[in-house]
Design a protein around this motif. Structure first.
Motif, PDB file in Angstrom:
ATOM      1  N   TYR A  68     -20.640   6.908 -22.681  1.00  0.00           N
ATOM      2  CA  TYR A  68     -19.366   7.283 -23.318  1.00  0.00           C
ATOM      3  C   TYR A  68     -19.260   8.806 -23.425  1.00  0.00           C
ATOM      4  CZ  TYR A  68     -15.567   7.566 -26.698  1.00  0.00           C
ATOM      5  OH  TYR A  68     -14.391   7.872 -27.326  1.00  0.00           O
ATOM      6  N   ASN A 122     -18.475   2.920 -26.548  1.00  0.00           N
ATOM      7  CA  ASN A 122     -19.265   3.411 -27.692  1.00  0.00           C
ATOM      8  C   ASN A 122     -19.084   2.509 -28.923  1.00  0.00           C
ATOM      9  OD1 ASN A 122     -16.601   4.156 -28.160  1.00  0.00           O
ATOM     10  ND2 ASN A 122     -17.176   5.935 -29.383  1.00  0.00           N
ATOM     11  N   LYS A 170     -23.766   4.450 -25.288  1.00  0.00           N
ATOM     12  CA  LYS A 170     -23.321   5.620 -26.071  1.00  0.00           C
ATOM     13  C   LYS A 170     -23.448   6.896 -25.216  1.00  0.00           C
ATOM     14  CE  LYS A 170     -23.820   3.865 -30.759  1.00  0.00           C
ATOM     15  NZ  LYS A 170     -22.479   3.272 -30.696  1.00  0.00           N
ATOM     16  N   TYR A 172     -30.598   9.637 -27.262  1.00  0.00           N
ATOM     17  CA  TYR A 172     -29.779   8.474 -27.663  1.00  0.00           C
ATOM     18  C   TYR A 172     -30.660   7.279 -28.019  1.00  0.00           C
ATOM     19  CZ  TYR A 172     -25.804  11.080 -25.864  1.00  0.00           C
ATOM     20  OH  TYR A 172     -24.846  12.031 -25.646  1.00  0.00           O
TER      21      TYR A 172
END
Ligand SMILES: [Zn+2]
Length: 338
Positions: free
Chosen positions: A270, A121, A267, A336
């Motif tokens: 993660y 991340n 991200k 995201y």
């Protein structure tokens, strides 16, 4: 247009100890990729997360590697003078140089950042903008030296489960005068598709996926992000770059769009307690039916009692499996990308 999303329902019946030995049905879906015709299986179970792995000790113990700032200019190879008289190619904090152990005609490394270790991340679009810019410059200069080397991969193998031997974030840039198996599969099938349909497969796929809305994640500039219908790996996200076959023609904005999509995907990984991934960019010059493609997959994360996810089913039967339904992945990852 001739794009078919073929799927088959397989079912295994058994008496489960988890349900008092009652008979239960465990479904598996077999899917066929509309372009390559490769078969994949979507399984409905996965190992529970063991939480986020603490990398502090591993990062501390391996610090001072050959890619760390104090060593990188002393211990890494230099390019041939005909390719780069300055020896190494730099953009921002990214550093490109030949791979001491190449696996093809032209093998290079791009060290992405001075930091020895990053959690997934912590990668930023700027890190990839600089890294990809170095990779593109390596390809540009190498092809000026050897125009026959038109088949290029830009890869990242992040952490040991993904095949990396060095923690320090880096890319692999590999060029050859002959395609890889996967490139040949993509090229042969997109060329046949073009002959039959007089259009580029990827543009037709994007149009259909946008209309369906089940696997189309987002558009970022000219990059269309999709969850693959028949994935090769776990949590597979693809980016198709409209109007380009090779990275050599990308402008700055398009490099930024690619970088942002990579970071958005990482991200999400993660948040799912993943920490290891592969990506590959398929960059081919002189093939008008090919569209520049990036494929990103997660790997089984580093964790205590780590099980390798490359089983005989994949290695010896060439039958990729994925434990997440692509349509679910698309729904979960979309936020995201905003
Ligand atoms: Zn290092």
């Amino acid at each position: 247009m001739e794009i078919k999303f073929e799927r088959y329902h397989l079912q295994s019946d058994l008496r489960s100890p988890l349900k008092g030995f009652e008979t239960v049905a465990v479904p598996t879906e077999k899917r066929i990729d509309p372009l390559t015709k490769r078969h994949s299986r979507i399984i409905t179970f996965s190992l529970p997360s063991k939480g986020k792995f603490a990398f502090t000790q591993m990062a501390e113990e391996s610090k001072g590697c050959i890619f760390c700032p104090e060593n990188v200019f002393l211990k890494t190879p230099k390019f041939l003078e005909d390719i780069a008289t300055e020896g190494r190619i730099l953009v921002g904090k990214a550093i490109g140089f030949p791979n001491l152990n190449p696996i093809g005609t032209y093998g290079s490394i791009v060290v992405l950042c001075p930091e020895h270790f990053l959690n997934i991340n912590e990668f930023t679009p700027e890190i990839y903008e600089e890294g990809l810019s170095v990779a593109i410059e390596i390809i540009r200069r190498t092809m000026a030296f050897d125009p026959n080397a038109c088949y290029w991969q830009i890869n990242q193998n992040y952490l040991f489960p993904a095949g990396s031997t060095i923690l320090h974030p880096h890319l692999q840039v590999i060029g050859d005068p002959i395609p890889t198996n996967e490139m040949e599969l993509l090229l042969n099938n997109s060329s046949s598709y073009q002959q039959t349909n007089e259009s580029i497969y990827w543009n037709d796929l994007i149009q259909i996926e946008r209309d369906l809305g089940e696997r189309y994640i987002a558009k970022n500039g000219k990059v269309h992000w999709l969850a693959s219908f028949a994935p090769i790996g776990f949590n597979e996200v693809c980016g198709s770059v409209e109007g380009h076959g090779s990275v050599l023609t990308l402008n700055k904005e398009e490099i930024t769009s690619l970088s942002k999509g990579i970071v958005s995907t990482l991200k999400y990984y993660y948040e799912k307690d993943l920490n290891s991934f592969n990506f590959s960019i398929y960059s081919i010059s002189g093939e008008p039916t090919h569209q520049l493609l990036i494929r990103i997959i997660s790997r089984t994360p580093i964790q205590p009692y780590y099980p390798n996810d490359w089983t005989s089913f994949k290695v010896l039967q060439s039958e990729p499996t994925s434990y997440i339904i692509p349509e679910e992945l698309c729904r979960e990852i979309r936020p995201y990308f905003t």
